[in-house]
Design an enzyme around this catalytic site. Structure first.
Site, mmCIF file in Angstrom:
data_model
loop_
_atom_site.group_PDB
_atom_site.id
_atom_site.type_symbol
_atom_site.label_atom_id
_atom_site.label_comp_id
_atom_site.label_asym_id
_atom_site.label_seq_id
_atom_site.Cartn_x
_atom_site.Cartn_y
_atom_site.Cartn_z
ATOM 1 N N SER A 46 2.606 24.992 32.990
ATOM 2 C CA SER A 46 3.857 24.366 33.476
ATOM 3 C C SER A 46 3.874 24.299 35.002
ATOM 4 O O SER A 46 4.660 24.989 35.634
ATOM 5 C CB SER A 46 5.094 25.083 32.915
ATOM 6 O OG SER A 46 4.978 26.485 32.912
ATOM 7 N N GLY A 50 1.940 30.003 35.306
ATOM 8 C CA GLY A 50 0.869 30.488 36.183
ATOM 9 C C GLY A 50 -0.398 29.702 35.919
ATOM 10 O O GLY A 50 -0.476 28.914 34.964
ATOM 11 N N LEU A 51 -1.374 29.941 36.759
ATOM 12 C CA LEU A 51 -2.656 29.227 36.659
ATOM 13 C C LEU A 51 -3.380 29.528 35.354
ATOM 14 O O LEU A 51 -3.102 30.538 34.698
ATOM 15 C CB LEU A 51 -3.562 29.652 37.830
ATOM 16 C CG LEU A 51 -3.095 29.285 39.240
ATOM 17 C CD1 LEU A 51 -3.955 30.008 40.272
ATOM 18 C CD2 LEU A 51 -3.161 27.775 39.443
ATOM 19 N N SER A 52 -4.323 28.658 35.018
ATOM 20 C CA SER A 52 -5.216 28.956 33.897
ATOM 21 C C SER A 52 -5.963 30.263 34.196
ATOM 22 O O SER A 52 -6.462 30.450 35.308
ATOM 23 C CB SER A 52 -6.222 27.807 33.727
ATOM 24 O OG SER A 52 -7.161 28.128 32.730
ATOM 25 N N GLY A 53 -5.994 31.147 33.242
ATOM 26 C CA GLY A 53 -6.680 32.421 33.443
ATOM 27 C C GLY A 53 -5.853 33.469 34.162
ATOM 28 O O GLY A 53 -6.341 34.567 34.455
ATOM 29 N N ALA A 54 -4.578 33.170 34.436
ATOM 30 C CA ALA A 54 -3.719 34.130 35.146
ATOM 31 C C ALA A 54 -3.360 35.330 34.273
ATOM 32 O O ALA A 54 -3.044 36.406 34.768
ATOM 33 C CB ALA A 54 -2.444 33.449 35.634
ATOM 34 N N GLY A 55 -3.383 35.106 32.945
ATOM 35 C CA GLY A 55 -3.021 36.183 32.036
ATOM 36 C C GLY A 55 -1.721 35.923 31.283
ATOM 37 O O GLY A 55 -1.174 36.834 30.647
ATOM 38 N N LYS A 56 -1.238 34.695 31.319
ATOM 39 C CA LYS A 56 0.033 34.362 30.649
ATOM 40 C C LYS A 56 0.008 34.737 29.168
ATOM 41 O O LYS A 56 0.890 35.433 28.668
ATOM 42 C CB LYS A 56 0.326 32.842 30.746
ATOM 43 C CG LYS A 56 0.406 32.285 32.150
ATOM 44 C CD LYS A 56 0.714 30.795 32.128
ATOM 45 C CE LYS A 56 -0.376 29.912 31.516
ATOM 46 N NZ LYS A 56 -1.648 29.888 32.249
ATOM 47 N N SER A 57 -1.013 34.252 28.474
ATOM 48 C CA SER A 57 -1.077 34.485 27.025
ATOM 49 C C SER A 57 -1.285 35.956 26.707
ATOM 50 O O SER A 57 -0.703 36.471 25.750
ATOM 51 C CB SER A 57 -2.220 33.666 26.404
ATOM 52 O OG SER A 57 -2.044 32.302 26.672
HETATM 53 S S1 PPS Z 1 0.200 22.337 31.274
HETATM 54 O O1 PPS Z 1 -0.201 22.095 32.676
HETATM 55 O O2 PPS Z 1 1.357 23.248 31.199
HETATM 56 O O3 PPS Z 1 0.464 21.058 30.597
HETATM 57 O O4 PPS Z 1 -1.063 23.048 30.601
HETATM 58 P P1 PPS Z 1 -1.099 23.869 29.211
HETATM 59 O O5 PPS Z 1 -0.503 23.090 28.111
HETATM 60 O O6 PPS Z 1 -0.584 25.242 29.448
HETATM 61 O O7 PPS Z 1 -2.654 23.941 28.897
HETATM 62 C C1 PPS Z 1 -3.490 24.711 29.713
HETATM 63 C C2 PPS Z 1 -4.753 25.147 28.953
HETATM 64 O O8 PPS Z 1 -5.585 24.006 28.700
HETATM 65 C C3 PPS Z 1 -6.930 24.247 29.105
HETATM 66 N N1 PPS Z 1 -7.281 23.145 30.008
HETATM 67 C C4 PPS Z 1 -6.783 22.889 31.251
HETATM 68 N N2 PPS Z 1 -5.928 23.569 32.057
HETATM 69 C C5 PPS Z 1 -5.633 23.011 33.261
HETATM 70 N N3 PPS Z 1 -6.135 21.849 33.711
HETATM 71 C C6 PPS Z 1 -6.999 21.142 32.939
HETATM 72 N N4 PPS Z 1 -7.502 19.974 33.380
HETATM 73 C C7 PPS Z 1 -7.359 21.668 31.657
HETATM 74 N N5 PPS Z 1 -8.165 21.242 30.652
HETATM 75 C C8 PPS Z 1 -8.099 22.128 29.679
HETATM 76 C C9 PPS Z 1 -6.987 25.616 29.695
HETATM 77 O O9 PPS Z 1 -7.698 26.389 28.768
HETATM 78 C C10 PPS Z 1 -5.557 26.106 29.797
HETATM 79 O O10 PPS Z 1 -5.404 27.361 29.171
HETATM 80 P P2 PPS Z 1 -4.834 28.686 29.895
HETATM 81 O O11 PPS Z 1 -4.402 29.542 28.752
HETATM 82 O O12 PPS Z 1 -3.686 28.327 30.792
HETATM 83 O O13 PPS Z 1 -5.984 29.260 30.610
#
Ligand code: PPS
Length: 201
Positions: free
Chosen positions: A109, A35-42
């Protein structure tokens, strides 16, 4: 390209994953949160693991932010690096499944092809794709790390959902409408799905 090692042979071992897992009354497998960053996965993965522990199960969490501090510290957020990030994590999750564990994988992912490769690394039925489906607008309003703000301001390039693609799952084993329920309710849905599949005993 990759250099391949030569004269390396597969070593057969006596204790297999089923035997390792019987100690814990569970069927090993991967819960793959996407899911998107901030979606709540963790948040949800963390609550699921707490419940699994309370029930006496043995699990392990692989979390993007953490794995990127160690194993994958050489990788950024270009499409190529994300592909390699997920490839390594899929390999590690395969190893932990072989160790008999329930592995909770929490990475954006973003690409279907890499999630499919991760699925193909384990046996049929051992992989549950969990789509943490929170609308971009909700993730952006939450913005727990202030990253969406930076991305909108052009201070972060290749940010998922802004200027980098997210391909939603087409047939996830579990689709969490994560904008509409509490994290506890979502964690309970995941536990129910594990029970329904007979993975917890
Ligand atoms: S991926 O796409 O699966 O390789 O990403 P991931 O390893 O899950 O890392 C995502 C977390 O890295 C931080 N972050 C970013 N996310 C998305 N795009 C960019 N450019 C980026 N730069 C840093 C972000 O905090 C993500 O954390 P989550 O927990 O998903 O919010």
């Amino acid at each position: 390209g990759l250099r391949r090692a030569e004269n390396i042979h597969w070593q057969a071992l006596s204790v297999d994953k089923a035997t390792r897992a019987t100690q814990k009354h569970q069927t090993p497998g991967v819960l793959w949160f996407t899911g998107l960053s901030g979606a709540g996965k963790s948040t949800v993965a963390n609550l699921v693991e707490k419940r699994l522990m309370a029930l006496g199960h043995h699990s392990y969490i692989l979390d993007g932010d953490n794995v990127r501090h160690g194993l994958n510290r050489d990788l950024g957020f270009t499409p190529e690096d994300r592909v390699e990030n997920i490839r390594r994590v899929a390999e590690v999750s395969r190893l932990f499944v072989d160790a008999g564990l329930i592995v909770l994988v929490s990475f954006i992912s973003p690409y279907r092809a890499e999630r499919r490769l991760a699925r193909e690394k384990v046996a049929d039925g051992e992989f549950l794709e969990v789509f943490v489906d929170t609308p971009l607008a909700v993730c952006e309003a939450r913005d727990p790390k202030g990253l969406y703000k930076k991305a909108r301001a052009g201070q972060i390039k290749n940010f998922t959902g802004i200027d980098s693609e997210y391909e939603p799952p087409e047939a996830p084993e579990l689709h969490l409408n994560a904008g509409e329920s509490t994290p506890d309710e979502l964690a309970e849905q995941v536990i129910q799905a594990l029970r329904a599949r007979g993975m917890l005993r």
